[in-house]
Design a protein around this motif. Structure first.
Motif, PDB file in Angstrom:
ATOM      1  N   GLN A   8       0.827  -1.204   0.000  1.00  0.00           N
ATOM      2  CA  GLN A   8       0.000   0.000   0.000  1.00  0.00           C
ATOM      3  C   GLN A   8       0.866   1.260   0.000  1.00  0.00           C
ATOM      4  N   ALA A   9       2.024   1.201   0.669  1.00  0.00           N
ATOM      5  CA  ALA A   9       2.907   2.385   0.711  1.00  0.00           C
ATOM      6  C   ALA A   9       3.395   2.748  -0.692  1.00  0.00           C
ATOM      7  N   LEU A  10       3.587   1.728  -1.527  1.00  0.00           N
ATOM      8  CA  LEU A  10       4.006   1.978  -2.919  1.00  0.00           C
ATOM      9  C   LEU A  10       2.881   2.677  -3.690  1.00  0.00           C
ATOM     10  N   LEU A  11       1.668   2.187  -3.499  1.00  0.00           N
ATOM     11  CA  LEU A  11       0.514   2.807  -4.176  1.00  0.00           C
ATOM     12  C   LEU A  11       0.318   4.238  -3.679  1.00  0.00           C
ATOM     13  N   ASP A  12       0.477   4.438  -2.351  1.00  0.00           N
ATOM     14  CA  ASP A  12       0.347   5.789  -1.785  1.00  0.00           C
ATOM     15  C   ASP A  12       1.432   6.712  -2.339  1.00  0.00           C
ATOM     16  N   GLY A  13       2.630   6.148  -2.505  1.00  0.00           N
ATOM     17  CA  GLY A  13       3.747   6.941  -3.041  1.00  0.00           C
ATOM     18  C   GLY A  13       3.466   7.390  -4.470  1.00  0.00           C
ATOM     19  N   ILE A  14       2.916   6.490  -5.274  1.00  0.00           N
ATOM     20  CA  ILE A  14       2.580   6.841  -6.667  1.00  0.00           C
ATOM     21  C   ILE A  14       1.516   7.938  -6.672  1.00  0.00           C
ATOM     22  N   GLU A  15       0.549   7.815  -5.777  1.00  0.00           N
ATOM     23  CA  GLU A  15      -0.526   8.808  -5.688  1.00  0.00           C
ATOM     24  C   GLU A  15       0.031  10.189  -5.297  1.00  0.00           C
ATOM     25  N   ARG A  16       0.925  10.181  -4.310  1.00  0.00           N
ATOM     26  CA  ARG A  16       1.528  11.446  -3.853  1.00  0.00           C
ATOM     27  C   ARG A  16       2.323  12.089  -4.994  1.00  0.00           C
ATOM     28  N   LEU A  17       3.122  11.276  -5.704  1.00  0.00           N
ATOM     29  CA  LEU A  17       3.938  11.807  -6.798  1.00  0.00           C
ATOM     30  C   LEU A  17       3.062  12.326  -7.939  1.00  0.00           C
ATOM     31  N   ARG A  18       1.954  11.603  -8.183  1.00  0.00           N
ATOM     32  CA  ARG A  18       1.038  12.061  -9.246  1.00  0.00           C
ATOM     33  C   ARG A  18       0.556  13.475  -8.946  1.00  0.00           C
ATOM     34  N   LEU A  21       3.674  16.108  -9.032  1.00  0.00           N
ATOM     35  CA  LEU A  21       4.186  16.381 -10.378  1.00  0.00           C
ATOM     36  C   LEU A  21       3.133  16.996 -11.293  1.00  0.00           C
ATOM     37  N   ASP A  22       1.880  16.996 -10.847  1.00  0.00           N
ATOM     38  CA  ASP A  22       0.746  17.309 -11.717  1.00  0.00           C
ATOM     39  C   ASP A  22       0.832  16.409 -12.960  1.00  0.00           C
ATOM     40  N   ALA A  23       0.847  15.094 -12.676  1.00  0.00           N
ATOM     41  CA  ALA A  23       1.052  14.118 -13.742  1.00  0.00           C
ATOM     42  C   ALA A  23      -0.246  13.409 -14.104  1.00  0.00           C
ATOM     43  N   VAL A  24      -0.320  12.986 -15.367  1.00  0.00           N
ATOM     44  CA  VAL A  24      -1.395  12.102 -15.794  1.00  0.00           C
ATOM     45  C   VAL A  24      -0.752  10.754 -16.127  1.00  0.00           C
ATOM     46  N   ILE A  25      -1.371   9.682 -15.655  1.00  0.00           N
ATOM     47  CA  ILE A  25      -0.839   8.336 -15.941  1.00  0.00           C
ATOM     48  C   ILE A  25      -1.721   7.698 -17.012  1.00  0.00           C
ATOM     49  N   LEU A  26      -1.116   7.483 -18.186  1.00  0.00           N
ATOM     50  CA  LEU A  26      -1.833   6.856 -19.304  1.00  0.00           C
ATOM     51  C   LEU A  26      -1.359   5.416 -19.421  1.00  0.00           C
ATOM     52  N   ALA A  27      -2.282   4.483 -19.615  1.00  0.00           N
ATOM     53  CA  ALA A  27      -1.876   3.070 -19.698  1.00  0.00           C
ATOM     54  C   ALA A  27      -2.575   2.363 -20.848  1.00  0.00           C
ATOM     55  N   HIS A  28      -1.826   1.483 -21.503  1.00  0.00           N
ATOM     56  CA  HIS A  28      -2.410   0.649 -22.559  1.00  0.00           C
ATOM     57  C   HIS A  28      -3.063  -0.584 -21.925  1.00  0.00           C
ATOM     58  N   TYR A  29      -4.014  -1.167 -22.657  1.00  0.00           N
ATOM     59  CA  TYR A  29      -4.724  -2.365 -22.176  1.00  0.00           C
ATOM     60  C   TYR A  29      -3.794  -3.553 -21.939  1.00  0.00           C
ATOM     61  N   TYR A  30      -2.587  -3.507 -22.480  1.00  0.00           N
ATOM     62  CA  TYR A  30      -1.660  -4.636 -22.308  1.00  0.00           C
ATOM     63  C   TYR A  30      -0.776  -4.493 -21.072  1.00  0.00           C
ATOM     64  N   GLN A  31      -1.031  -3.478 -20.261  1.00  0.00           N
ATOM     65  CA  GLN A  31      -0.237  -3.325 -19.037  1.00  0.00           C
ATOM     66  C   GLN A  31      -0.736  -4.288 -17.953  1.00  0.00           C
TER      67      GLN A  31
END
Ligand code: 13P
Ligand code: SF4
Length: 313
Positions: A8-18, A21-31
């Protein structure tokens, strides 16, 4: 990677960084499914380039392969574009080097060049227009019927478009190492075992596979077909990552991944699956690997990408 958060700390870290950074995370269906679950947007190649073209975020984190992130950079010179693993290539893009492609094109003067988005910026820059698997037929049909056309780099998508449009094109002999693994013989065996199932296939598959399919479409097309079909069973001839959203959309349906020709794991794209939650976190934390492009090349590659977006609007 001793300081890498877990669970969960990894997921929280990604959320905080998003947020930071004012980032958008785009993902393909093959991820991987856990990447699809946290992405801001999951889509096929066309949808992802459309999202990249209109995002207001400062940073684009592309959970896909290199040509996809590079297309996002072509469209967004002033945004930072991050790719969790720079080695996430594509057999189609990697086997069509721009210098060889330029030499090959010299043999076809007067031809319009339609390139599948699965190619490098160097190949895009040599093209008149880009297409994806969801708009290839429309893009080719945008040329007059007597136009001479070169199609690169996927010979199977090219052959499918020839069939759909009734046109003949000169085709670069490239192929996808994942979709080429599906064979008519094995799919017919599956169809015999599951006579009620609909066989749905991506146009990167060989013509003999597409000929026995009930439906052929891009990853988004395949997902929509499963969502809306009254059938209860589907044999899915594409990368297995698409099954994640298919099973969410149709928990009642039986989804049968098409078997590759050997006992290998080859219906998993080895490039797409280089990305992971850990690499996603690290690329946002370290703001690298970053996609960069010489401006002169970016500008030349932009025109055919923009033409595709205009024709697909
Ligand atoms: P689409 O996203 O257009 O369906 O293409 C699939 C693919 O192989 C992407 O590399
Ligand atoms: Fe390339 Fe095939 Fe992987 Fe798509 S599935 S990224 S076409 S190798």
């Amino acid at each position: 990677m001793a300081d890498l958060p877990q669970g969960q700390a990894l997921l929280d870290g990604i959320e905080r960084l998003r947020r930071e950074l004012d980032a958008v995370i785009l993902a393909h269906y093959y991820q991987d499914s856990e990447i699809q679950d946290l992405a801001d947007f999951v889509g096929d190649s066309l949808q992802l380039s459309q999202q990249a073209a209109k995002t207001g975020a400062k940073v684009i984190v592309f959970c896909g392969v290199h040509f996809m992130a590079e297309t996002a950079k072509i469209l967004n010179p002033n945004k930072q574009v991050l790719l969790p693993d720079l080695d996430a290539g594509c057999s189609l893009a990697d086997r069509c080097p721009p210098d060889q492609f330029a030499k090959w094109l010299q043999g076809y003067p007067g031809h319009k060049v339609v390139s599948y988005i699965n190619c490098s910026a160097g190949v895009k820059a040599l093209s008149d227009v880009i297409c994806t698997s969801s708009n290839a037929e429309k893009i080719v049909n945008s040329f007059p019927r007597d136009a001479k056309i070169v199609f690169a780099p996927d010979r199977h998508l090219g052959a499918w478009v020839e069939k759909k449009t009734g046109r003949q094109m000169v085709k670069w002999p490239g192929f996808c190492i994942v979709h080429e693994q599906f064979t008519e013989k094995q799919l017919l065996k599956l169809k015999v075992r599951h006579p009620e199932a609909k066989l749905i296939a991506h146009p990167e598959c060989e013509a003999s596979v597409l000929a026995i399919a009930d439906f052929v479409g891009s990853t988004k097309g395949l997902l929509e077909y499963v969502k809306t079909s009254p059938a209860k069973s589907f044999i899915v001839a594409t990368e297995v990552g698409i099954l994640h959203l298919m099973s969410k959309a149709r928990p009642d349906a039986e989804l049968i991944p098409a078997p590759p020709s050997s006992g290998c794991n080859c219906s998993i794209c080895p490039y797409m699956r280089l990305n992971s939650l850990e690499k996603l976190y690290l690329c946002m934390r370290d703001r690298k690997p970053e996609i960069t492009l010489p401006e002169e090349l970016r500008v030349r590659a932009l025109a055919p990408v923009q033409r595709m977006l205009e024709l697909s609007a």
